[in-house]
Scaffold this motif. Structure first.
Motif, PDB file in Angstrom:
ATOM      1  N   GLU A 137       0.983  -1.041   0.290  1.00 44.69           N
ATOM      2  CA  GLU A 137       0.457  -0.169   0.009  1.00 44.69           C
ATOM      3  C   GLU A 137       0.543   1.063   0.291  1.00 44.69           C
ATOM      4  OE1 GLU A 137      -1.842  -0.052   3.729  1.00 44.69           O
ATOM      5  OE2 GLU A 137      -3.722  -1.186   3.079  1.00 44.69           O
ATOM      6  N   VAL A 163      -0.385   4.269   1.448  1.00 42.02           N
ATOM      7  CA  VAL A 163      -0.995   5.483   1.747  1.00 42.02           C
ATOM      8  C   VAL A 163      -0.881   6.672   1.930  1.00 42.02           C
ATOM      9  CG1 VAL A 163      -2.284   5.905   4.386  1.00 42.02           C
ATOM     10  CG2 VAL A 163      -1.558   3.245   3.644  1.00 42.02           C
ATOM     11  N   ARG A 220     -10.108  -0.925   4.900  1.00 44.32           N
ATOM     12  CA  ARG A 220      -8.669  -0.748   5.589  1.00 44.32           C
ATOM     13  C   ARG A 220      -8.560   0.144   6.520  1.00 44.32           C
ATOM     14  NH1 ARG A 220      -4.516  -2.767   7.830  1.00 44.32           N
ATOM     15  NH2 ARG A 220      -2.418  -2.320   6.938  1.00 44.32           N
ATOM     16  N   HIS A 221      -9.124   1.660   5.426  1.00 50.34           N
ATOM     17  CA  HIS A 221      -8.845   2.806   5.667  1.00 50.34           C
ATOM     18  C   HIS A 221      -9.621   3.663   6.489  1.00 50.34           C
ATOM     19  CE1 HIS A 221      -4.728   2.062   5.116  1.00 50.34           C
ATOM     20  NE2 HIS A 221      -4.453   1.620   4.195  1.00 50.34           N
TER      21      HIS A 221
END
Length: 173
Positions: free
Chosen positions: A44, A46, A93-94
């Motif tokens: 990932e 972010v 997930r975020h």
């Protein structure tokens, strides 16, 4: 397409050390059994709101028997489902949308540029280009096999009203 045109540098992906396996993916998205289309999450970013995972396309896929017998080609709709699951995983997930479940909201500019066969590893990449919390995510996506682009486009994800869907199902005869 040059290697620098990919959302992630494919040569730097570590398949031996995924950041999420199937079990971890299943904790965040609901697809199971033959509809689970992401094998693992590899990385990932972010800061860029980007994610990369893959789908091991096996000889046991549910579509092989009927999707062009003797010449199995992974259906485009299944490739798109895999990309949608990757985007859903990343959004959940975020907590990007602030919702219990993310669903398909639409597709734009989709192009199939190569063939995916049983035995291939389909690398899936997304990068969010728009985020409206509670409303929609928009991500450009790419799929690659053997360092070649096989699919790309833009995907929209929207919140699924889980309680409303459950109520509708409860009203069925």
């Amino acid at each position: 397409m040059t290697k620098s045109d990919f959302i992630f540098d494919l040569d730097r992906l570590d398949f031996e050390n995924p950041i999420a396996d199937t079990e971890a993916i299943h904790r965040l998205i609901p697809q199971r059994f033959e509809m689970a289309q992401v094998t693992a999450i590899l990385a990932e970013d972010v800061d860029r709101l980007a994610c990369v995972g893959y789908k091991d396309v096996t000889e046991d896929e549910f579509w092989i028997r009927g999707h062009m017998p003797g010449m199995p080609i992974m259906p485009g709709v299944i490739q798109l489902e895999a990309v949608a699951q990757l985007a859903s995983y990343f959004a959940q997930r975020h907590d990007l949308l602030g919702t219990e479940m993310v669903g398909f909201g639409g597709l734009d500019e989709v192009r199939f540029r190569g063939i995916v066969n049983p035995g291939d590893c389909l690398i899936l990449m997304i990068e969010l280009i728009k985020l409206r919390r509670g409303r929609m995510i928009v991500a450009r996506f790419q799929g690659a096999v053997d360092n070649k682009l096989v699919i790309d486009g833009v995907l929209r994800g929207i919140p699924i009203p889980v309680e409303m869907v459950k109520q509708q199902l409860d009203r069925r005869p």
